[in-house]
Enzyme design. Structure first.
Site, PDB file in Angstrom:
ATOM      1  N   HIS A  58      25.508 -49.743  30.103  1.00  0.00           N
ATOM      2  CA  HIS A  58      25.625 -50.605  28.939  1.00  0.00           C
ATOM      3  C   HIS A  58      24.454 -51.584  28.821  1.00  0.00           C
ATOM      4  CE1 HIS A  58      29.095 -49.553  26.524  1.00  0.00           C
ATOM      5  NE2 HIS A  58      29.571 -49.015  27.621  1.00  0.00           N
ATOM      6  N   HIS A  97      39.429 -53.947  28.070  1.00  0.00           N
ATOM      7  CA  HIS A  97      38.472 -52.942  27.633  1.00  0.00           C
ATOM      8  C   HIS A  97      39.172 -51.720  27.036  1.00  0.00           C
ATOM      9  CE1 HIS A  97      35.199 -49.835  28.657  1.00  0.00           C
ATOM     10  NE2 HIS A  97      34.812 -50.483  27.586  1.00  0.00           N
ATOM     11  N   HIS A 155      25.705 -43.165  23.783  1.00  0.00           N
ATOM     12  CA  HIS A 155      26.605 -43.887  24.670  1.00  0.00           C
ATOM     13  C   HIS A 155      27.742 -43.006  25.196  1.00  0.00           C
ATOM     14  CE1 HIS A 155      30.583 -45.825  24.790  1.00  0.00           C
ATOM     15  NE2 HIS A 155      30.005 -46.541  25.726  1.00  0.00           N
ATOM     16  N   GLU A 197      26.999 -45.657  19.551  1.00  0.00           N
ATOM     17  CA  GLU A 197      28.256 -45.373  20.284  1.00  0.00           C
ATOM     18  C   GLU A 197      28.523 -43.882  20.362  1.00  0.00           C
ATOM     19  OE1 GLU A 197      31.907 -47.161  18.831  1.00  0.00           O
ATOM     20  OE2 GLU A 197      32.833 -46.821  20.781  1.00  0.00           O
ATOM     21  N   HIS A 201      39.101 -50.432  22.908  1.00  0.00           N
ATOM     22  CA  HIS A 201      38.801 -49.094  22.413  1.00  0.00           C
ATOM     23  C   HIS A 201      39.991 -48.458  21.687  1.00  0.00           C
ATOM     24  CE1 HIS A 201      34.662 -48.449  23.757  1.00  0.00           C
ATOM     25  NE2 HIS A 201      34.973 -49.190  24.799  1.00  0.00           N
ATOM     26  N   HIS A 240      30.472 -55.486  24.286  1.00  0.00           N
ATOM     27  CA  HIS A 240      29.885 -54.942  25.512  1.00  0.00           C
ATOM     28  C   HIS A 240      28.723 -55.812  26.012  1.00  0.00           C
ATOM     29  CE1 HIS A 240      32.237 -51.436  24.152  1.00  0.00           C
ATOM     30  NE2 HIS A 240      32.345 -51.198  25.437  1.00  0.00           N
ATOM     31  N   HIS A 263      28.640 -41.841  29.197  1.00  0.00           N
ATOM     32  CA  HIS A 263      29.905 -41.899  29.955  1.00  0.00           C
ATOM     33  C   HIS A 263      30.214 -40.534  30.580  1.00  0.00           C
ATOM     34  CE1 HIS A 263      32.035 -45.796  29.307  1.00  0.00           C
ATOM     35  NE2 HIS A 263      31.114 -45.933  28.374  1.00  0.00           N
TER      36      HIS A 263
HETATM   37 CU1  CUO Z   1      33.492 -49.656  26.228  1.00  0.00          CU
HETATM   38 CU2  CUO Z   1      31.093 -47.672  27.107  1.00  0.00          CU
HETATM   39  O1  CUO Z   1      32.831 -48.366  27.645  1.00  0.00           O
HETATM   40  O2  CUO Z   1      32.096 -48.435  25.571  1.00  0.00           O
END
Ligand code: CUO
Length: 649
Positions: A381, A191, A341, A326, A195, A222, A345
């Protein structure tokens, strides 16, 4: 040529060694001290970032070393981008290397590791370079506090040690039953690398490196993470993940029991906590953003920042929507649609100290390395995924021509027994421990339990009326739901996980296509431990061994050993799907072998400007509504398979 590349590889590994301490390699430390970027500005394709960096450093405005870096903090991220751009714009390797030595001992180590890693992943002259596994660079983010304390004790005693790590929580917490997935170091590594390959702050045009279908990949990768957790949940008698909502209580709390190297414990969230307004992000704004996004979806049109309408009513709509939710730099209108998104977080990361009263460090949700540990990650998510589903459901089901492959029929599919088991895995903790005490390094490892499966091979028997190239897609879905009811196909499609996608030649007549689990386009094998990598590079440099550089090496990829869900001791039935389509109609690049690009294209796409190799929507044909009467045909095959869990192999 490989030797030159290997010596560069060696230098990068040295730079990433014990990043929280001053560089222990004298040559690099000296170089870093004496290098003055402002004397070499002509050596940068764009000199502004490095000029800014030097200015910020000299005036003491940078995040100090030893402090916690999070990408979600605007100021800290802006600084990191300046560091990244200083490295990325360096015209040649020498300038890049000197700049890296310069920043290594001057900037915050978190910013340094992240900026250097993203630069290495995107520079032409570092293509094929292997980065150490994230869990070895930053063990603190991957193992819990007990392990770190035990490791210190072992180091004090100067005794090698293997410290057993348990999953956080107790059996009284049902979520604990799937902690083996959320806390798996391989998932977290995948993961965080995803990113890095697809940063939301990436400036496509400025950097000249396009990220093909980044928004769609954000959705799909996701979506698959959640579907995979859902199959693990079923395997452990837990219901599917429920989405959270901004105005509802978050039932399940989370105690990470993990500690930052400096800066204390990760904050915990008790059960039934509610979202809180932060200084600059209000819960009400989230509700507004959601409403606007829902509006765009139902009208199948997004309003751009210049007031134009951008249609969502075709296969590329998902890419726009992904970038908007995102959001990435490609979002057509971040002012209006916000940062649903990313703010999610941050809200979850700061939920226990929303006003900053107690100066708590960032929560697990504020690092991609730690986010999946928190069950709320999957709930956030899922919530976002439901928006994507809403959009996909507005599109018509696939027509006959889109599903069929005239002249081609799948006769039979067989596969070995599918068996999963738990095994031990050791994480090297060398990087976790301070060297301030004048003690020698001793071998100290954390031993974790992790899921694995026996290798398996698919044999797909195909009949074709001519020789041609076929795109093969393999998916696995649940058969029964939590109540033991058979799941109808149009609902099942939401929980299918991709196992593989590849291109195969079929002959006229019958062909048997064989495909091994180790070849899966979803996954990568275990990362090599830094210690062995360093030894192999050194041996090759001294001519004692050979080392083959893989220019397409990927760090992003689902762990191969997690390809299958756990299943059950008595065997658990799943639905297997194999779909063959005409590759010539969907190929994007002329070389079919581009499909193998880097080995993990399914969730990780391609980097460095390459096109995604097929033109079908990701998740095809399960991404749209399915009318069961019209769906199955000779090139779409379904059968039941059983996954059996053994406690150990
Ligand atoms: Cu990968 Cu929310 O964690 O995008």
């Amino acid at each position: 040529a490989d030797k030159i590349f290997l010596s560069k590889q060696r230098e990068v590994l040295k730079l990433l060694n014990k990043v929280h301490e001053p560089n222990r390699f004298k040559d690099q430390a000296d170089l870093g001290r004496s290098y003055d970027p402002t004397q070499h500005l002509s050596k940068y394709k764009n000199a502004l970032p490095v000029k800014t960096l030097v200015k910020q450093y000299t005036s003491g405005r940078l995040l100090p070393r030893g402090r916690i870096f999070t990408l979600f903090n605007d100021r800290q991220r802006e600084q990191m981008i300046t560091i990244f751009e200083s490295l990325f714009y360096a015209e040649d390797w020498d300038t890049f290397y000197r700049t890296a030595c310069y920043v290594r001992d001057r900037v915050n180590e978190g910013q340094f590791v992240y900026a250097l890693s993203v630069a290495v992943l995107h520079r032409e002259d570092t293509r094929g370079m292997v980065l150490p596994p994230a869990y070895e660079v930053y063990p603190h983010l991957f193992v819990n506090s007990d392990v770190i304390h035990a490791a210190y004790r072992a180091k004090m005693r100067q005794e090698p040690a293997v410290v057993r790590m348990n999953f956080t929580g107790t059996v009284r917490n049902p979520e604990q039953r799937v902690a083996y997935l959320g806390e798996d170091v391989g998932i977290n590594s995948h993961h965080s690398h995803w990113h890095m390959d697809f940063p939301f702050w990436w400036k496509q045009d400025e950097y000249g490196v396009k990220k093909d279908r980044q928004g769609e990949l954000f959705y799909y990768m996701h979506h698959q993470l959640i579907a995979r957790l859902d199959l693990e949940r079923l395997s452990n008698d837990l219901p599917f993940v429920k989405p959270l909502y901004w105005e509802d209580k978050i039932e399940d709390g989370f105690y990470p029991q993990t500690t930052y190297r400096v800066g204390g414990e990760f904050p915990a969230r008790p059960d039934n906590f509610e979202f809180q307004d932060l200084q600059d992000i209000k819960v009400k704004d989230m509700v507004d953003y959601t409403r606007r996004i829902r509006e765009a979806i139902s009208q199948q049109s997004v309003i751009t920042r210049w007031g134009q309408n951008l249609p969502l009513n075709d296969t590329m709509g998902i890419n726009i929507l992904g970038s908007l939710v995102e959001p990435s730099q490609e979002s057509p209108n971040p002012q209006y649609y916000g940062a649903l998104h990313n703010y999610g977080h941050i809200l979850l990361g700061q939920i226990t100290d929303p006003k900053g009263k107690f100066d708590m460090p960032p929560g697990v949700m504020e690092h991609f390395e730690t986010a999946t540990r928190d069950p709320a990650f999957f709930r956030l998510h899922k919530y976002i995924d439901n928006l994507f589903k809403l959009h996909k459901d507005m599109l018509p089901p696939y027509a006959r021509e889109e599903l069929e492959f005239p002249g081609v029929a799948i006769q039979d599919v067989t596969v070995d027994d599918l068996v999963t088991y738990f095994e031990d895995f050791d994480i090297d903790l060398l990087n976790a421990l301070d060297d301030t005490l004048e003690l020698k390094d001793v071998e100290i490892k954390a031993r974790v339990r992790r899921l694995n499966h026996r290798p398996f091979t698919f044999s797909i028997t195909v009949n074709s009326n001519q020789e041609q190239m076929a795109a093969v897609r393999i998916f696995l879905g649940p058969k029964f739901d939590w109540f033991g009811q058979e799941i109808p196909i149009n609902e099942k499609r939401l929980y299918v996980i991709e196992l593989d996608k590849f291109v195969a030649k079929v002959n006229k007549g019958a062909t048997v296509i064989q495909r091994k689990s180790s070849e899966s386009s979803v996954a990568i094998p275990d990362r090599e431990t830094t210690k062995i990598l360093v030894r192999r590079v050194d041996d090759a440099l001294q001519g004692k061994a050979t080392y083959t550089v893989n220019k397409d090496v990927r760090h992003c990829g689902y762990p191969e050993r997690l390809l299958l869900p756990k299943g059950k001791r008595d065997g658990m039935p799943f639905s297997l799907f194999v779909i063959l389509t005409d590759f010539d109609k969907e190929k994007v690049n002329d070389l079919p072998w581009d499909y193998d690009y880097g080995g993990s294209i399914s969730y990780c796409g391609t980097v460095s400007g390459h096109k995604y190799p097929d033109s079908k929507p990701m998740g095809f044909p399960f991404d749209r509504q399915i009318n069961s009467d019209n769906f199955f045909r000779s090139n779409i095959y379904q059968k039941d398979v059983v996954i059996t869990f053994k406690d150990s192999e």
